[in-house]
Write an enzyme that holds these catalytic residues in place. Structure first.
Site, PDB file in Angstrom:
ATOM      1  N   CYS A 146      -4.298  29.546 -12.330  1.00  0.00           N
ATOM      2  CA  CYS A 146      -4.076  31.984 -11.539  1.00  0.00           C
ATOM      3  C   CYS A 146      -3.153  31.080 -10.884  1.00  0.00           C
ATOM      4  CB  CYS A 146      -5.207  31.741 -11.414  1.00  0.00           C
ATOM      5  SG  CYS A 146      -5.665  33.977 -11.207  1.00  0.00           S
ATOM      6  N   CYS A 166      -8.143  32.884  -4.863  1.00  0.00           N
ATOM      7  CA  CYS A 166      -9.867  33.456  -4.564  1.00  0.00           C
ATOM      8  C   CYS A 166     -10.166  32.204  -3.792  1.00  0.00           C
ATOM      9  CB  CYS A 166     -10.272  33.946  -5.338  1.00  0.00           C
ATOM     10  SG  CYS A 166      -9.436  35.939  -6.269  1.00  0.00           S
ATOM     11  N   GLU A 210      -4.961  36.096 -13.995  1.00  0.00           N
ATOM     12  CA  GLU A 210      -5.027  36.935 -13.581  1.00  0.00           C
ATOM     13  C   GLU A 210      -3.689  37.055 -14.921  1.00  0.00           C
ATOM     14  OE1 GLU A 210      -5.998  39.389 -11.560  1.00  0.00           O
ATOM     15  OE2 GLU A 210      -4.708  40.202 -12.507  1.00  0.00           O
ATOM     16  N   SER A 215      -9.472  42.525 -16.932  1.00  0.00           N
ATOM     17  CA  SER A 215     -10.246  42.301 -15.503  1.00  0.00           C
ATOM     18  C   SER A 215      -9.284  41.607 -14.849  1.00  0.00           C
ATOM     19  CB  SER A 215     -11.258  41.433 -15.126  1.00  0.00           C
ATOM     20  OG  SER A 215     -11.927  41.013 -14.392  1.00  0.00           O
ATOM     21  N   SER A 257     -12.078  43.060 -10.009  1.00  0.00           N
ATOM     22  CA  SER A 257     -12.616  41.443  -9.087  1.00  0.00           C
ATOM     23  C   SER A 257     -12.678  42.065  -7.292  1.00  0.00           C
ATOM     24  CB  SER A 257     -12.582  40.556  -9.421  1.00  0.00           C
ATOM     25  OG  SER A 257     -11.969  39.695 -10.843  1.00  0.00           O
ATOM     26  N   ASN A 286     -21.716  30.045  -9.252  1.00  0.00           N
ATOM     27  CA  ASN A 286     -21.573  28.923 -10.053  1.00  0.00           C
ATOM     28  C   ASN A 286     -20.845  28.377  -9.772  1.00  0.00           C
ATOM     29  OD1 ASN A 286     -23.535  29.738 -12.839  1.00  0.00           O
ATOM     30  ND2 ASN A 286     -21.702  30.623 -13.617  1.00  0.00           N
TER      31      ASN A 286
HETATM   32  S1  SF4 Z   1     -11.137  34.856  -9.647  1.00  0.00           S
HETATM   33 FE1  SF4 Z   1      -9.833  35.246 -10.780  1.00  0.00          FE
HETATM   34  S2  SF4 Z   1      -7.467  35.943  -9.734  1.00  0.00           S
HETATM   35 FE2  SF4 Z   1      -9.103  34.568  -8.185  1.00  0.00          FE
HETATM   36  S3  SF4 Z   1      -8.063  33.300  -8.881  1.00  0.00           S
HETATM   37 FE3  SF4 Z   1     -10.388  32.964 -10.089  1.00  0.00          FE
HETATM   38  S4  SF4 Z   1      -9.382  33.557 -12.003  1.00  0.00           S
HETATM   39 FE4  SF4 Z   1      -7.295  34.250 -10.209  1.00  0.00          FE
END
Ligand code: SF4
Length: 373
Positions: free
Chosen positions: A119, A123, A176, A207, A229, A305
């Protein structure tokens, strides 16, 4: 945000071609137009290997295999949870691994697809975010996940009592989606196309962590279901948990959500992973009550999780229920998501990570999956 590598020079794949593009290909190959419809029908059923398209002449099967990447990914590992959830790890023909999940229920069957290998965002609570970003998927690679799952459902039907056809698609796997906007838009076109997979926009959910300009463009072009999110309702906390908030803070997100084209009886889902002592306090209920528009939005509380080495703990189930009730008491529609596939590590990036750790071990059907928390 980690930089994305370009994917523009990749050869065309069978899953991404529209019927008119297949017709143009048939014309180039000197084939009658009806052959395009035959290929299209096979492909929409999940059959992408020309050798399995029994009503095509051998020469055309060979030509398709030469001209196109017919199967942009192959199954590397498949695991089935006690609750029927199926988790797939796919190997891309051009290298790299992605995961998808089939979530069967009595009234629907949902496939959760990945949009990137790794990604671009970071996050910190998300396992995918801790992994290296490798590449954006192409539209064909996103669609190939859906087709592979359809194939799997045909080969091994879901147990009695569960819906037998794939009905819903959610872009909640690795990556993402709106950081890979072009491919995601192209894949949505094929999903929605009456000659393609013909899935209603009401049955598709994208999402995102909150890329504001991309959300606006998605709404203008494809008013599918939207999930955000959110994970925190103050800038101070969201800057930490969802770093893209530093670029697009809550006030900008709020404006964008107010402008989202909601159909009648529809809502935007605000996803909220509950981390013990971090975003599950009384003050977080109050912050959510200030941010959420109850007439347009619903909060979906998700159990964290844990993954190996995660510096976070999930909120206990009873606390999640109490948090949901506190939101409901404030007039906000809140649900606690039923956890699926717990026994197969069903969270963002976990299947891929598990596979790397166990590289070389044979896959078994009873092993292990889900994603974008
Ligand atoms: S929550 Fe979604 S946008 Fe954030 S690092 Fe994980 S996969 Fe990427």
């Amino acid at each position: 945000m980690k930089p994305a590598k370009p994917t523009a020079s990749l050869p065309p794949t069978l899953p991404e071609l529209s019927l008119p593009e297949l017709e143009a290909l048939m014309a180039e190959l000197g084939q009658p137009r009806f052959r395009a419809r035959q290929v299209n029908d096979w492909r929409n059923k999940g059959v992408c290997d020309p050798d399995r398209m029994r009503n095509l002449p051998a020469a055309l099967r060979r030509a398709l295999a030469e001209r196109l990447v017919c199967e942009p990914l192959t199954l590397a590992r498949r695991q089935v949870s006690r609750d029927g959830t199926r988790k797939y790890l796919f190997r891309l023909a051009r290298g790299g691994m992605v995961e998808s999940v089939l979530i069967p229920e009595a009234s629907r069957a949902t496939v959760c697809v990945s949009s990137q290998v790794g990604c671009v965002l970071d996050c910190p609570f998300c396992h995918t975010g801790t992994q290296n970003f490798e590449t954006n998927l192409t539209a064909g690679e996103i669609l190939a996940q859906v087709l592979a799952v359809k194939r799997d459902m045909a080969a091994e039907p879901l147990p009695t009592g569960m819906h037998g056809q794939l009905t819903h698609v959610v872009y909640m796997g690795m990556g993402e989606p709106l950081a890979n906007e072009r491919a995601v838009h192209a894949s949505l076109e094929r999903l929605l196309d009456a000659n393609g997979l013909n899935i209603s926009r009401r049955r598709i959910t994208v999402s995102t962590s909150g890329l504001v300009p991309q959300i606006a463009r998605l709404g203008a072009r494809f008013p599918v279901n939207l999930a955000i999110s959110l994970h925190a309702a103050t800038d101070a906390l969201r800057d930490r948990l969802v770093p893209v908030n530093r670029t697009w803070p809550l006030a900008r997100l709020r404006q964008c959500l107010d402008d989202w084209p909601l159909g009648p009886q529809r809502h935007v889902t605000l996803e909220y992973v509950m981390l013990a002592g971090v975003n599950d306090r009384e003050e977080d209920v109050a912050a959510l009550a200030r941010f959420v528009r109850p007439d347009r939005e619903r909060v979906n509380l998700i159990q964290f999780n844990p993954w190996p080495g995660a510096p976070w703990r999930g909120s206990p189930r009873e606390h999640m229920n109490a948090f949901a009730q506190a939101l409901i008491d404030k007039g906000i529609r809140a649900t606690v998501r039923r956890s699926r596939g717990d026994d197969i590590m069903a969270a963002c990036g976990q299947l891929k990570a598990g596979a790397s750790a166990n590289a070389g071990e044979p896959a078994t059907a009873e092993e292990e999956h889900r994603a974008h928390a």
